[in-house]
Design an enzyme around this catalytic site. Structure first.
Site, PDB file in Angstrom:
ATOM      1  N   ASP A   1     -12.977  28.782  -4.220  1.00 14.61           N
ATOM      2  CA  ASP A   1     -11.304  29.024  -4.537  1.00 14.61           C
ATOM      3  C   ASP A   1     -11.103  30.531  -4.804  1.00 14.61           C
ATOM      4  OD1 ASP A   1     -12.432  28.391  -6.760  1.00 14.61           O
ATOM      5  OD2 ASP A   1     -10.692  27.036  -7.260  1.00 14.61           O
TER       6      ASP A   1
ATOM      7  N   ASP B   1      -8.660  33.223  -9.053  1.00  9.70           N
ATOM      8  CA  ASP B   1      -9.484  31.950  -9.060  1.00  9.70           C
ATOM      9  C   ASP B   1      -8.234  30.886  -9.176  1.00  9.70           C
ATOM     10  OD1 ASP B   1     -12.243  30.403  -9.289  1.00  9.70           O
ATOM     11  OD2 ASP B   1     -10.783  29.533 -10.749  1.00  9.70           O
ATOM     12  N   LEU B   2      -8.557  29.955  -8.380  1.00  5.96           N
ATOM     13  CA  LEU B   2      -7.471  28.805  -8.066  1.00  5.96           C
ATOM     14  C   LEU B   2      -7.424  27.792  -9.281  1.00  5.96           C
ATOM     15  CD1 LEU B   2      -6.907  28.084  -4.544  1.00  5.96           C
ATOM     16  CD2 LEU B   2      -5.555  29.756  -6.140  1.00  5.96           C
TER      17      LEU B   2
END
Length: 358
Positions: free
Chosen positions: A269, A226-227
């Site tokens: 994301d 996950d960003l």
């Protein structure tokens, strides 16, 4: 919205396919009538098909017009010779003007894509030997290098002694149908923005990887990613800039793994990596440490987005089969929990499933 477009695309493709199939069946039925007439005629009449066409000029003219509008052509081939007849509609399918060349079986074979010639020839021989309907899809290469897809159907005509003397059939250009099918396949199996595998393909490949690992007694690593800071980029520079971040992230992840591994985007994301075929003799914690540090370092590299330099972070959760979970659902759940635990621990962190006590 994507699902709606997929559904609309499938409906359009089915309509186009049904109309083309209807036109093809009409022409095939007309050919069947001609075959029946020929079959009841004295031996040798098949070699005089040109004379038969002259006898029914009105029918032939209507037939030619129907081919033009349906974009379907008729052909017949004397199987023991090079003689090949093309209706006017077929010339364009092979990249020629009407009358530009004299059709021959050799010329036809040379126009077929080299990778498809054996398949086409095998289909012809099967039709001649067994009487089965001839139905092949193949590519042709035009004189200018253009590649088109054709579908050819037909059957064999035999003389009074049961010997195959001619093949007759229809051919149509299916290039657009192929393009539609490929586009729909991509929409169903790829993330539209990044071109990565979507959730459906991820689960299919993960299931296959686990089955292979059980047989070969190897390991599979599942990494949820996950960003961090992505929402701030979206809010500051707009969704177009956010899309560029996701595309750049996808490229960086693809460059880090082997071609046999899977990189997927499952929404927003969030990305997932499947690394299969890992040896059971590896120090898995050390291997995962090296890999995660490499991913964090690669994704932390500055990105030039909307004329600005942006830096993002990431959180990784890793679950390993069979060390942390034995089933696909449990492996996914474990990796997901590990990712959220890493996110709570700060930026650019990773967690293993074993660190959750599961």
């Amino acid at each position: 919205m994507l699902l709606l477009w997929m559904c609309l695309g499938i409906v359009v493709l089915l309509i186009v396919w049904r109309r083309a199939l209807h036109r093809e069946r009409d022409l095939s039925a007309r050919l069947a009538e001609l075959q029946a007439q020929l079959a009841g005629s004295p031996p040798g009449v098949c070699s005089q098909c040109a004379q038969a066409r002259d006898i029914l000029p009105d029918d032939i003219e209507r037939f030619k017009r129907s081919q033009y509008f349906a974009r379907i052509g008729t052909w017949d081939w004397d199987v023991d010779t090079e003689q090949l007849y093309w209706s006017e509609a077929i010339y364009g399918m092979f990249g020629y003007q009407v009358g530009e060349i004299t059709p021959s079986y050799e010329h036809f074979c040379n126009s077929v894509h080299p990778d498809d010639r054996q398949q086409v020839r095998a289909g012809e021989l099967r039709c001649i030997e067994t009487g089965e309907n001839h139905d092949e899809e193949y590519r042709v290469i035009w004189p200018d290098g253009t590649v088109r897809w054709l579908r050819e159907t037909g059957n064999v005509i035999k003389d009074a002694h049961g010997k195959a003397i001619k093949m007759m059939g229809v051919v149509r250009d299916i290039t657009e149908e192929k393009a539609w099918a490929n586009q729909l396949h991509s929409m169903a199996h790829q993330d539209a923005l990044t071109g990565l595998a979507n959730r459906l393909v991820l689960e299919q490949r993960l299931s296959a990887a686990l089955e292979q690992a059980r047989i070969q007694r190897t390991r599979v690593a599942l990494i949820f990613l996950d960003l961090n800071g992505f929402k701030a980029i979206n809010d500051s520079y707009g969704h177009a800039a956010g899309d560029q971040v996701l595309i750049s992230t996808a490229k960086r992840l693809k460059n880090l793994v082997r071609t046999a591994d899977t990189v997927a985007r499952i929404g927003g994301d969030e990305f997932v990596l499947v690394l299969e075929g890992l040896s059971s003799d590896l120090n898995i914690q050390q291997e995962i440490h090296v890999l995660c540090e490499m991913i964090i370092r690669a994704l932390s590299m500055p990105m030039e987005i909307a004329s600005e330099t942006c830096v993002i972070g990431t959180s990784l959760g890793v679950a390993v089969f069979p060390d942390h979970a034995m089933s696909m659902d449990n492996l996914i759940h474990t990796a997901d929990l590990a990712m959220y635990d890493a996110k709570r621990s700060g930026n650019n962190q990773y967690r293993l499933g074993s660190q959750l006590g599961v």
